[in-house]
Design a protein around this motif. Sequence first.
Motif, PDB file in Angstrom:
ATOM      1  N   PHE A 229      11.061   0.760  20.329  1.00 18.57           N
ATOM      2  CA  PHE A 229      11.149   2.223  20.313  1.00 18.57           C
ATOM      3  C   PHE A 229      10.578   2.802  19.023  1.00 18.57           C
ATOM      4  O   PHE A 229      10.443   2.119  17.995  1.00 18.57           O
ATOM      5  CB  PHE A 229      12.594   2.683  20.519  1.00 18.57           C
ATOM      6  CG  PHE A 229      13.531   2.399  19.365  1.00 18.57           C
ATOM      7  CD1 PHE A 229      13.922   3.419  18.494  1.00 18.57           C
ATOM      8  CD2 PHE A 229      14.044   1.121  19.159  1.00 18.57           C
ATOM      9  CE1 PHE A 229      14.780   3.168  17.441  1.00 18.57           C
ATOM     10  CE2 PHE A 229      14.908   0.859  18.105  1.00 18.57           C
ATOM     11  CZ  PHE A 229      15.281   1.884  17.241  1.00 18.57           C
ATOM     12  N   VAL A 230      10.232   4.081  19.112  1.00 23.31           N
ATOM     13  CA  VAL A 230       9.725   4.892  18.007  1.00 23.31           C
ATOM     14  C   VAL A 230      10.598   6.137  17.941  1.00 23.31           C
ATOM     15  O   VAL A 230      11.068   6.626  18.980  1.00 23.31           O
ATOM     16  CB  VAL A 230       8.246   5.282  18.257  1.00 23.31           C
ATOM     17  CG1 VAL A 230       7.781   6.374  17.293  1.00 23.31           C
ATOM     18  CG2 VAL A 230       7.348   4.055  18.177  1.00 23.31           C
ATOM     19  N   THR A 231      10.861   6.653  16.741  1.00 22.84           N
ATOM     20  CA  THR A 231      11.656   7.871  16.624  1.00 22.84           C
ATOM     21  C   THR A 231      10.833   9.002  16.020  1.00 22.84           C
ATOM     22  O   THR A 231      10.026   8.789  15.104  1.00 22.84           O
ATOM     23  CB  THR A 231      12.922   7.658  15.778  1.00 22.84           C
ATOM     24  OG1 THR A 231      12.559   7.248  14.453  1.00 22.84           O
ATOM     25  CG2 THR A 231      13.827   6.613  16.406  1.00 22.84           C
ATOM     26  N   VAL A 232      11.067  10.216  16.551  1.00 26.38           N
ATOM     27  CA  VAL A 232      10.421  11.436  16.053  1.00 26.38           C
ATOM     28  C   VAL A 232      11.513  12.484  15.858  1.00 26.38           C
ATOM     29  O   VAL A 232      11.767  13.316  16.731  1.00 26.38           O
ATOM     30  CB  VAL A 232       9.348  11.952  17.035  1.00 26.38           C
ATOM     31  CG1 VAL A 232       8.588  13.134  16.413  1.00 26.38           C
ATOM     32  CG2 VAL A 232       8.376  10.846  17.417  1.00 26.38           C
ATOM     33  N   PRO A 233      12.201  12.462  14.718  1.00 24.83           N
ATOM     34  CA  PRO A 233      13.265  13.440  14.489  1.00 24.83           C
ATOM     35  C   PRO A 233      12.687  14.829  14.262  1.00 24.83           C
ATOM     36  O   PRO A 233      11.677  14.997  13.571  1.00 24.83           O
ATOM     37  CB  PRO A 233      13.950  12.927  13.226  1.00 24.83           C
ATOM     38  CG  PRO A 233      12.878  12.167  12.501  1.00 24.83           C
ATOM     39  CD  PRO A 233      12.041  11.535  13.576  1.00 24.83           C
ATOM     40  N   THR A 234      13.314  15.833  14.854  1.00 20.40           N
ATOM     41  CA  THR A 234      12.876  17.219  14.650  1.00 20.40           C
ATOM     42  C   THR A 234      13.871  18.005  13.808  1.00 20.40           C
ATOM     43  O   THR A 234      13.686  19.200  13.589  1.00 20.40           O
ATOM     44  CB  THR A 234      12.668  17.921  16.004  1.00 20.40           C
ATOM     45  OG1 THR A 234      13.877  17.836  16.772  1.00 20.40           O
ATOM     46  CG2 THR A 234      11.535  17.256  16.780  1.00 20.40           C
ATOM     47  N   VAL A 235      14.933  17.337  13.339  1.00 24.99           N
ATOM     48  CA  VAL A 235      15.852  17.870  12.339  1.00 24.99           C
ATOM     49  C   VAL A 235      16.154  16.739  11.352  1.00 24.99           C
ATOM     50  O   VAL A 235      15.956  15.565  11.674  1.00 24.99           O
ATOM     51  CB  VAL A 235      17.178  18.394  12.953  1.00 24.99           C
ATOM     52  CG1 VAL A 235      16.934  19.623  13.820  1.00 24.99           C
ATOM     53  CG2 VAL A 235      17.877  17.302  13.756  1.00 24.99           C
ATOM     54  N   ALA A 236      16.618  17.109  10.150  1.00 28.99           N
ATOM     55  CA  ALA A 236      16.958  16.097   9.136  1.00 28.99           C
ATOM     56  C   ALA A 236      18.454  16.135   8.893  1.00 28.99           C
ATOM     57  O   ALA A 236      18.920  16.248   7.770  1.00 28.99           O
ATOM     58  CB  ALA A 236      16.187  16.355   7.844  1.00 28.99           C
ATOM     59  N   SER A 237      19.229  16.004   9.985  1.00 28.62           N
ATOM     60  CA  SER A 237      20.683  16.159   9.910  1.00 28.62           C
ATOM     61  C   SER A 237      21.415  14.849   9.685  1.00 28.62           C
ATOM     62  O   SER A 237      22.620  14.856   9.426  1.00 28.62           O
ATOM     63  CB  SER A 237      21.200  16.808  11.189  1.00 28.62           C
ATOM     64  OG  SER A 237      20.881  16.018  12.320  1.00 28.62           O
ATOM     65  N   ASN A 238      20.716  13.712   9.792  1.00 26.99           N
ATOM     66  CA  ASN A 238      21.344  12.402   9.547  1.00 26.99           C
ATOM     67  C   ASN A 238      20.249  11.345   9.403  1.00 26.99           C
ATOM     68  O   ASN A 238      19.059  11.654   9.505  1.00 26.99           O
ATOM     69  CB  ASN A 238      22.328  12.034  10.669  1.00 26.99           C
ATOM     70  CG  ASN A 238      21.663  12.026  12.026  1.00 26.99           C
ATOM     71  OD1 ASN A 238      20.771  11.219  12.279  1.00 26.99           O
ATOM     72  ND2 ASN A 238      22.077  12.913  12.916  1.00 26.99           N
TER      73      ASN A 238
END
Length: 374
Positions: A117-126
Amino acid sequence: MDSKPFAPGVRLFASTPRYYQGPDALDRLPGICAPLARKPAIVVDADVLALTGTRLAKLFGERPHLILPFSGEVTLPAMIDLADTMRLEAVDLVVGMGGGKALDAAKGAAIRADLNFVTVPTVASNDSPISMGLAAYDDHHRVVAIETHSRNPEAVIVDTRLIAGAPARFLLAGIGDAVAKKFEAEASLRDGGLTAHFTRQLRTAGYIADGCYSTIREHGEAAMAAAGTGEPTDALEAVIEANILMAGLSFENMGLGLAHAMTRGLVRTAVVDRAPHGFHVAYGLLVQLVAEGRAEAMIDDLIDFYRRIGLPRSLIELGLDAIERKTLVHVAANVTQAPAGAYLVVPYTADEIVAAMQNVEARFAPIAGDAIHA
């Protein structure tokens, strides 16, 4: 992750092989996926998809891909359904895009479909975009399982222009989660804890944890001023890196302490349970520092930093109208009774945690004009 037990003295540092951060980094997603998969499935938070769907369609063009909108809780049936769809569509990579729920749902589906898997966070909440782990919930947002993928994400793509446009409260929650990592790392090392990979710690992760804290203290206020504007300033870039990359590497390679253990009591306390995870951790850090007997000046300095950026300094600021001793006892009991692993050591009794919480609340009482009720 290697399933074989480690020989005594063998230690492990784990991380994602590629971390991309900057304005419009999302545009690199198709190229990053290309050597990893013939047909990626992109699990996207439904609200994020409404904002980025056209952009994603243009980026991928005619390249094979599958878009899977996600909303609701990260439940076991939801992850199973996603995995079933992935098998049916013959995808060979999972991309999670959005906030924590979409990323965890993608990880859970990847586990079940036996895919990377790859991750693309759109918030920096954790710091979950860096992690192998995820929390599964029931429909009432109660944790039912903690799961772990065999690998960290193949890549993490952090588009800071997207994150800069998110509500400031998300960044603040991420600061609350990340600011504790230095002290939890020190506690884990001191108290005999292990990493998330069940080995002793390497020094590298401790240096990263120190850097995470110093970055937040140096740039936190300016980053909060920029949050929500859509403009990724240098300060905001620095804190996004701390919230996601530094905090994530520190957690997985050092371990956790009382600050995170406190969340187990706070999520079972009415009203307080509605606050973001990072707010719980920030309050838990104050309790940890008092329990450890840290210098008064150091604790007061951190509390003043909380005041300036808006992190909670008391259960009052987490939503309670008044502080009652029975509430503190309830929180502490849940902290000490909840299951803990070797990577989360809580060397305190319930009475010691109550005493530390009383100390924290007493510091806030002159501000709130209240006291702890029997």
